[in-house]
Design a protein around this motif. Structure first.
Motif, PDB file in Angstrom:
ATOM      1  N   ILE A 154       0.930  -1.038   0.003  1.00  0.00           N
ATOM      2  CA  ILE A 154       0.018  -0.110  -0.152  1.00  0.00           C
ATOM      3  C   ILE A 154       0.960   1.098  -0.138  1.00  0.00           C
ATOM      4  CG2 ILE A 154      -1.710   1.300   1.194  1.00  0.00           C
ATOM      5  CD1 ILE A 154      -2.803  -1.398   2.515  1.00  0.00           C
ATOM      6  N   GLN A 156       1.463   4.845   0.730  1.00  0.00           N
ATOM      7  CA  GLN A 156       0.585   6.232   1.597  1.00  0.00           C
ATOM      8  C   GLN A 156       1.366   7.336   1.457  1.00  0.00           C
ATOM      9  OE1 GLN A 156       0.951   5.165   5.690  1.00  0.00           O
ATOM     10  NE2 GLN A 156       2.954   4.926   5.744  1.00  0.00           N
ATOM     11  N   ARG A 165      -0.628   8.043  -9.117  1.00  0.00           N
ATOM     12  CA  ARG A 165      -1.425   6.512  -8.884  1.00  0.00           C
ATOM     13  C   ARG A 165      -0.616   5.843 -10.183  1.00  0.00           C
ATOM     14  NH1 ARG A 165      -5.588   6.516  -5.382  1.00  0.00           N
ATOM     15  NH2 ARG A 165      -6.332   8.592  -4.739  1.00  0.00           N
ATOM     16  N   HIS A 176      -2.940   2.652  -3.526  1.00  0.00           N
ATOM     17  CA  HIS A 176      -2.633   3.932  -3.473  1.00  0.00           C
ATOM     18  C   HIS A 176      -3.714   4.505  -2.392  1.00  0.00           C
ATOM     19  CE1 HIS A 176      -0.176   7.367  -5.050  1.00  0.00           C
ATOM     20  NE2 HIS A 176      -1.723   8.033  -4.620  1.00  0.00           N
ATOM     21  N   MET A 177      -2.959   4.994  -1.386  1.00  0.00           N
ATOM     22  CA  MET A 177      -3.833   5.596  -0.259  1.00  0.00           C
ATOM     23  C   MET A 177      -3.329   6.957  -0.060  1.00  0.00           C
ATOM     24  SD  MET A 177      -4.822   2.689   2.336  1.00  0.00           S
ATOM     25  CE  MET A 177      -6.228   3.691   2.914  1.00  0.00           C
ATOM     26  N   THR A 178      -4.213   8.141  -0.101  1.00  0.00           N
ATOM     27  CA  THR A 178      -3.829   9.431   0.011  1.00  0.00           C
ATOM     28  C   THR A 178      -3.923   9.812   1.322  1.00  0.00           C
ATOM     29  OG1 THR A 178      -4.613   9.913  -2.241  1.00  0.00           O
ATOM     30  CG2 THR A 178      -4.264  11.816  -0.736  1.00  0.00           C
ATOM     31  N   ILE A 181      -4.805   9.235   5.974  1.00  0.00           N
ATOM     32  CA  ILE A 181      -5.436   7.866   5.728  1.00  0.00           C
ATOM     33  C   ILE A 181      -6.574   7.585   6.574  1.00  0.00           C
ATOM     34  CG2 ILE A 181      -5.146   5.199   5.984  1.00  0.00           C
ATOM     35  CD1 ILE A 181      -2.235   5.656   4.987  1.00  0.00           C
ATOM     36  N   GLU A 185     -11.235   3.189   6.587  1.00  0.00           N
ATOM     37  CA  GLU A 185     -11.061   2.558   5.394  1.00  0.00           C
ATOM     38  C   GLU A 185      -9.579   1.647   5.356  1.00  0.00           C
ATOM     39  OE1 GLU A 185     -10.899   1.877   1.214  1.00  0.00           O
ATOM     40  OE2 GLU A 185     -12.311   2.537   2.671  1.00  0.00           O
ATOM     41  N   LEU A 186      -8.604   1.957   6.048  1.00  0.00           N
ATOM     42  CA  LEU A 186      -7.629   1.082   6.367  1.00  0.00           C
ATOM     43  C   LEU A 186      -8.018  -0.268   6.959  1.00  0.00           C
ATOM     44  CD1 LEU A 186      -4.554   0.577   6.240  1.00  0.00           C
ATOM     45  CD2 LEU A 186      -4.278   1.671   8.512  1.00  0.00           C
TER      46      LEU A 186
END
Length: 197
Positions: A154, A156, A165, A176-178, A181, A185-186
């Protein structure tokens, strides 16, 4: 906002992940958090409010044995956090422990690669702007190593444009997490990874 390729330098401060995590955790428990500051260089005040427990108080006597969360939780994962901001890394480690996972932290790209080989993690939460080796190079190195090739990677980052992305996909990140975080969702992502494992 600049793209990740333009600038991964954070000398002017963090990306606000800590306060967002605190807010989400407090909200999950039915509480609220407020922040106040008189301005730059004047300090900050944080007020956290949590509801009192409605559970009946236990009688005083022999304490119940304490069991580690990971011992009784199905779907517990080994998670490696690679993040150069120590506060962010430590908060993520504590959050992962609260969610019942075993978490370890590395603060540089080379340290993340070395720890990955030792830990053989199920999941790697990797910042992209790392000293020594950026997150893209680290992801490629983790994919090339048999001990870490199957880990769920992942990215971050504070950069969420289409180009950022695309670069993550090319480096073989799974997600791809913006930043900041979202802890909920995590948790959802980790539950999904745990179910597949």
């Amino acid at each position: 906002m600049a793209s990740a390729g333009a600038c991964l330098d954070r000398r002017r401060g963090g990306l606000g992940l800590g306060l967002s995590l605190v807010h989400s955790l407090i909200a999950m428990h039915g509480g609220s958090v407020e922040a106040h500051s008189e301005g730059p260089g004047r300090g900050s005040t944080f007020r956290v409010r949590l509801p009192l427990s409605s559970a009946p108080a236990r009688s005083i006597g022999r304490p119940e044995p304490v069991r580690p969360a990971t011992a009784s939780r199905e779907g517990s994962l080994r998670v490696l956090v690679v993040e150069d901001n120590r506060d962010t890394a430590d908060i993520l480690k504590q959050l992962l422990a609260l969610l019942g996972h075993q978490a370890e932290v590395a603060y540089t790209g080379p340290a993340g690669l070395a720890m990955g080989r030792t830990l053989a993690p199920d999941v790697v939460l990797c910042d992209l702007g790392l000293p020594g080796m950026d997150g893209y190079a680290l992801a490629r190195a983790l994919r090339a190593d048999p001990a870490t090739a199957r880990a769920y990677l992942i990215a971050q980052t504070g950069y969420g444009h289409a180009e950022d992305r695309r670069r993550s996909r090319e480096a073989r990140f799974d997600l791809h997490m913006t930043k900041p975080i979202d802890p909920i969702e995590l948790e959802r992502v980790l539950c999904s990874v745990g179910a597949r494992a």
